[in-house]
Design a protein around this motif. Structure first.
Motif, PDB file in Angstrom:
ATOM      1  N   LEU A   1      15.904   0.740 -14.395  1.00 55.25           N
ATOM      2  CA  LEU A   1      17.125   0.381 -13.673  1.00 55.25           C
ATOM      3  C   LEU A   1      17.140   1.013 -12.293  1.00 55.25           C
ATOM      4  CD1 LEU A   1      19.942  -0.910 -13.609  1.00 55.25           C
ATOM      5  CD2 LEU A   1      20.826   1.203 -14.642  1.00 55.25           C
ATOM      6  N   PHE A   2      16.743   2.260 -12.192  1.00 56.16           N
ATOM      7  CA  PHE A   2      16.712   2.933 -10.893  1.00 56.16           C
ATOM      8  C   PHE A   2      15.696   2.273  -9.957  1.00 56.16           C
ATOM      9  CE2 PHE A   2      14.826   6.256  -8.177  1.00 56.16           C
ATOM     10  CZ  PHE A   2      15.945   6.597  -7.429  1.00 56.16           C
ATOM     11  N   ILE A   3      14.532   1.945 -10.484  1.00 48.08           N
ATOM     12  CA  ILE A   3      13.502   1.308  -9.662  1.00 48.08           C
ATOM     13  C   ILE A   3      13.956  -0.079  -9.204  1.00 48.08           C
ATOM     14  CG2 ILE A   3      11.141   0.379  -9.685  1.00 48.08           C
ATOM     15  CD1 ILE A   3      10.405   2.634 -11.592  1.00 48.08           C
ATOM     16  N   SER A   4      14.638  -0.806 -10.090  1.00 42.47           N
ATOM     17  CA  SER A   4      15.078  -2.162  -9.723  1.00 42.47           C
ATOM     18  C   SER A   4      16.107  -2.133  -8.600  1.00 42.47           C
ATOM     19  CB  SER A   4      15.658  -2.865 -10.951  1.00 42.47           C
ATOM     20  OG  SER A   4      16.833  -2.201 -11.414  1.00 42.47           O
ATOM     21  N   ILE A   5      16.933  -1.090  -8.555  1.00 38.66           N
ATOM     22  CA  ILE A   5      17.912  -0.980  -7.465  1.00 38.66           C
ATOM     23  C   ILE A   5      17.192  -0.850  -6.124  1.00 38.66           C
ATOM     24  CG2 ILE A   5      19.714   0.473  -6.473  1.00 38.66           C
ATOM     25  CD1 ILE A   5      20.592   1.133  -9.314  1.00 38.66           C
ATOM     26  N   GLU A  28       0.829  -1.213   0.000  1.00 36.40           N
ATOM     27  CA  GLU A  28       0.000   0.000   0.000  1.00 36.40           C
ATOM     28  C   GLU A  28       0.861   1.259   0.000  1.00 36.40           C
ATOM     29  OE1 GLU A  28      -3.764   1.858   2.530  1.00 36.40           O
ATOM     30  OE2 GLU A  28      -2.330   0.524   3.531  1.00 36.40           O
ATOM     31  N   LEU A  29       1.918   1.259   0.793  1.00 37.86           N
ATOM     32  CA  LEU A  29       2.800   2.421   0.850  1.00 37.86           C
ATOM     33  C   LEU A  29       3.478   2.680  -0.500  1.00 37.86           C
ATOM     34  CD1 LEU A  29       4.554   2.232   4.331  1.00 37.86           C
ATOM     35  CD2 LEU A  29       3.405   4.215   3.365  1.00 37.86           C
ATOM     36  N   LYS A  30       3.973   1.631  -1.134  1.00 35.33           N
ATOM     37  CA  LYS A  30       4.675   1.811  -2.411  1.00 35.33           C
ATOM     38  C   LYS A  30       3.735   2.323  -3.488  1.00 35.33           C
ATOM     39  CE  LYS A  30       8.483  -1.459  -1.876  1.00 35.33           C
ATOM     40  NZ  LYS A  30       9.161  -2.655  -2.430  1.00 35.33           N
ATOM     41  N   HIS A  31       2.555   1.726  -3.582  1.00 33.76           N
ATOM     42  CA  HIS A  31       1.601   2.182  -4.588  1.00 33.76           C
ATOM     43  C   HIS A  31       1.130   3.610  -4.298  1.00 33.76           C
ATOM     44  CE1 HIS A  31       1.449  -2.084  -5.660  1.00 33.76           C
ATOM     45  NE2 HIS A  31       0.877  -1.706  -6.798  1.00 33.76           N
ATOM     46  N   GLY A  32       0.970   3.951  -3.038  1.00 30.45           N
ATOM     47  CA  GLY A  32       0.574   5.305  -2.698  1.00 30.45           C
ATOM     48  C   GLY A  32       1.638   6.323  -3.078  1.00 30.45           C
ATOM     49  N   ARG A  33       2.892   5.998  -2.844  1.00 26.70           N
ATOM     50  CA  ARG A  33       3.975   6.929  -3.201  1.00 26.70           C
ATOM     51  C   ARG A  33       4.090   7.088  -4.710  1.00 26.70           C
ATOM     52  NH1 ARG A  33       8.415   4.530   1.205  1.00 26.70           N
ATOM     53  NH2 ARG A  33       7.573   5.656   3.010  1.00 26.70           N
ATOM     54  N   THR A  52       8.365   8.649 -28.848  1.00 24.00           N
ATOM     55  CA  THR A  52       9.694   8.174 -29.261  1.00 24.00           C
ATOM     56  C   THR A  52      10.825   8.694 -28.378  1.00 24.00           C
ATOM     57  OG1 THR A  52       8.918   8.008 -31.532  1.00 24.00           O
ATOM     58  CG2 THR A  52      11.298   8.027 -31.180  1.00 24.00           C
ATOM     59  N   PRO A  53      10.880   9.981 -28.000  1.00 22.31           N
ATOM     60  CA  PRO A  53      11.998  10.438 -27.154  1.00 22.31           C
ATOM     61  C   PRO A  53      12.067   9.716 -25.804  1.00 22.31           C
ATOM     62  CG  PRO A  53      10.872  12.300 -28.135  1.00 22.31           C
ATOM     63  CD  PRO A  53      10.017  11.107 -28.394  1.00 22.31           C
ATOM     64  N   LEU A  54      10.917   9.280 -25.281  1.00 25.30           N
ATOM     65  CA  LEU A  54      10.921   8.633 -23.972  1.00 25.30           C
ATOM     66  C   LEU A  54      11.253   7.149 -24.041  1.00 25.30           C
ATOM     67  CD1 LEU A  54       7.833  10.244 -22.212  1.00 25.30           C
ATOM     68  CD2 LEU A  54      10.246  10.710 -21.818  1.00 25.30           C
ATOM     69  N   GLN A  55      11.311   6.585 -25.232  1.00 28.14           N
ATOM     70  CA  GLN A  55      11.594   5.157 -25.327  1.00 28.14           C
ATOM     71  C   GLN A  55      13.020   4.818 -24.895  1.00 28.14           C
ATOM     72  OE1 GLN A  55      10.585   3.899 -29.290  1.00 28.14           O
ATOM     73  NE2 GLN A  55       8.370   4.235 -29.001  1.00 28.14           N
ATOM     74  N   THR A  56      13.935   5.773 -25.017  1.00 23.93           N
ATOM     75  CA  THR A  56      15.302   5.567 -24.518  1.00 23.93           C
ATOM     76  C   THR A  56      15.441   5.991 -23.053  1.00 23.93           C
ATOM     77  OG1 THR A  56      15.929   7.764 -25.338  1.00 23.93           O
ATOM     78  CG2 THR A  56      16.274   5.876 -26.807  1.00 23.93           C
ATOM     79  N   PHE A  57      14.444   6.659 -22.518  1.00 22.28           N
ATOM     80  CA  PHE A  57      14.491   7.147 -21.150  1.00 22.28           C
ATOM     81  C   PHE A  57      13.994   6.104 -20.152  1.00 22.28           C
ATOM     82  CE2 PHE A  57      11.937   9.221 -17.759  1.00 22.28           C
ATOM     83  CZ  PHE A  57      12.958   9.817 -17.058  1.00 22.28           C
ATOM     84  N   TRP A  58      13.042   5.288 -20.562  1.00 24.74           N
ATOM     85  CA  TRP A  58      12.443   4.331 -19.634  1.00 24.74           C
ATOM     86  C   TRP A  58      13.396   3.246 -19.137  1.00 24.74           C
ATOM     87  CZ3 TRP A  58       8.609   5.371 -16.779  1.00 24.74           C
ATOM     88  CH2 TRP A  58       7.604   6.227 -17.208  1.00 24.74           C
ATOM     89  N   PRO A  59      14.335   2.764 -19.942  1.00 28.33           N
ATOM     90  CA  PRO A  59      15.284   1.782 -19.378  1.00 28.33           C
ATOM     91  C   PRO A  59      16.055   2.305 -18.173  1.00 28.33           C
ATOM     92  CG  PRO A  59      15.376   1.702 -21.748  1.00 28.33           C
ATOM     93  CD  PRO A  59      14.502   2.869 -21.401  1.00 28.33           C
ATOM     94  N   ALA A  60      16.431   3.584 -18.197  1.00 30.42           N
ATOM     95  CA  ALA A  60      17.127   4.161 -17.036  1.00 30.42           C
ATOM     96  C   ALA A  60      16.204   4.226 -15.827  1.00 30.42           C
ATOM     97  CB  ALA A  60      17.648   5.550 -17.385  1.00 30.42           C
ATOM     98  N   VAL A  61      14.922   4.538 -16.063  1.00 29.21           N
ATOM     99  CA  VAL A  61      13.952   4.578 -14.958  1.00 29.21           C
ATOM    100  C   VAL A  61      13.776   3.188 -14.349  1.00 29.21           C
ATOM    101  CG1 VAL A  61      11.547   5.040 -14.368  1.00 29.21           C
ATOM    102  CG2 VAL A  61      12.767   6.566 -15.932  1.00 29.21           C
TER     103      VAL A  61
END
Length: 237
Positions: free
Chosen positions: A156-160, A106-111, A145-154
């Motif tokens: 990666l950050f979330i997976s850490i 619940e906390l993670k989804h809320g944030r 299209t510009p965000l398609q190269t941005f999401w892999p970095a996002v």
């Protein structure tokens, strides 16, 4: 003559064997009573070591406070007018570890919902990044299209962050899966650069309740915003 006769009679009594025999009897009787008197005095003055240790253990047991019992009603997030709201009875038969897992979800989804609702409001009005060409409804902005190269970095950050959160779980081998350790504090990522976390337990519970309520509102709000953009096909802001 009479005094001489008395002296002779007294000397004859001292010479008889009864005098030494009586003295010997008194000495033996005194020696026999001496250990008894000593043991009685000792037992009255000093207690036995085993009894003394048992008394100490009982005193320590009485001094130790009882261990706190976990109750879902003691968790933050219970506010009026609904109070404890669990219509589907998720917490009815759930263990402490499972309830803490539900709270962590619940906390993670809320944030995430709070960040997403802010992104809807700001991104649709102010979008200078990636050349300023992303001027579409937020629910389809991730496909541009510009965000398609941005999401892999996002990702990666979330997976850490998620890798570190794995250590808060109980081991699934031989135990209940998808449960959180009892000594883990829900939502604590060890990240508080501004020092906003209160040290007082009552103040911390109040702040945690505010975060939960804002997160719940954000999840409901995000569902409404996405649904409205899906229906209208246009931006909200």
């Amino acid at each position: 003559e009479r005094s001489g006769h008395l002296q002779e009679k007294a000397s004859s009594l001292q010479a008889t064997p009864r005098g030494p025999h009586l003295r010997h009897t008194h000495e033996m009787f005194a020696l026999a009573l001496a250990p008894t008197a000593f043991s009685v005095t000792t037992s009255l003055v000093a207690p036995q070591p085993r009894a003394f240790v048992r008394m100490q253990e009982e005193a320590v047991a009485e001094a130790e406070p009882p261990a706190p019992v976990f109750s879902v009603l003691d968790l933050p997030g219970i506010t009026g007018p609904l109070g404890f709201f669990d219509p589907l009875d998720f917490c009815g038969e759930a263990t402490e570890g499972k309830i803490k897992f539900y709270r962590e979800v619940e906390l993670k989804h809320g944030r995430v919902a709070m960040l997403a609702s802010l992104g809807f409001l700001v991104g649709e009005n102010f979008h200078p990044l990636f050349g300023g060409g992303i001027d579409v409804p937020s629910y389809i902005a991730f496909q541009e299209t510009p965000l398609q190269t941005f999401w892999p970095a996002v990702i990666l950050f979330i997976s850490i962050l998620e890798v570190f959160s794995v250590f808060s779980f109980n081991t699934p081998f031989g135990g209940e899966p998808w449960t959180i350790r009892s000594d883990y504090e829900n939502g604590d990522l060890g990240f508080d650069p501004l020092g906003l976390k209160p040290t007082d337990p009552a103040e911390f519970k109040e702040m945690a309740t505010k975060e939960l309520n804002n997160g719940r509102l954000a999840m409901i709000g995000m569902a409404g915003m996405v649904a409205q953009e899906l229906v209208s096909g246009s931006k909200l802001f």
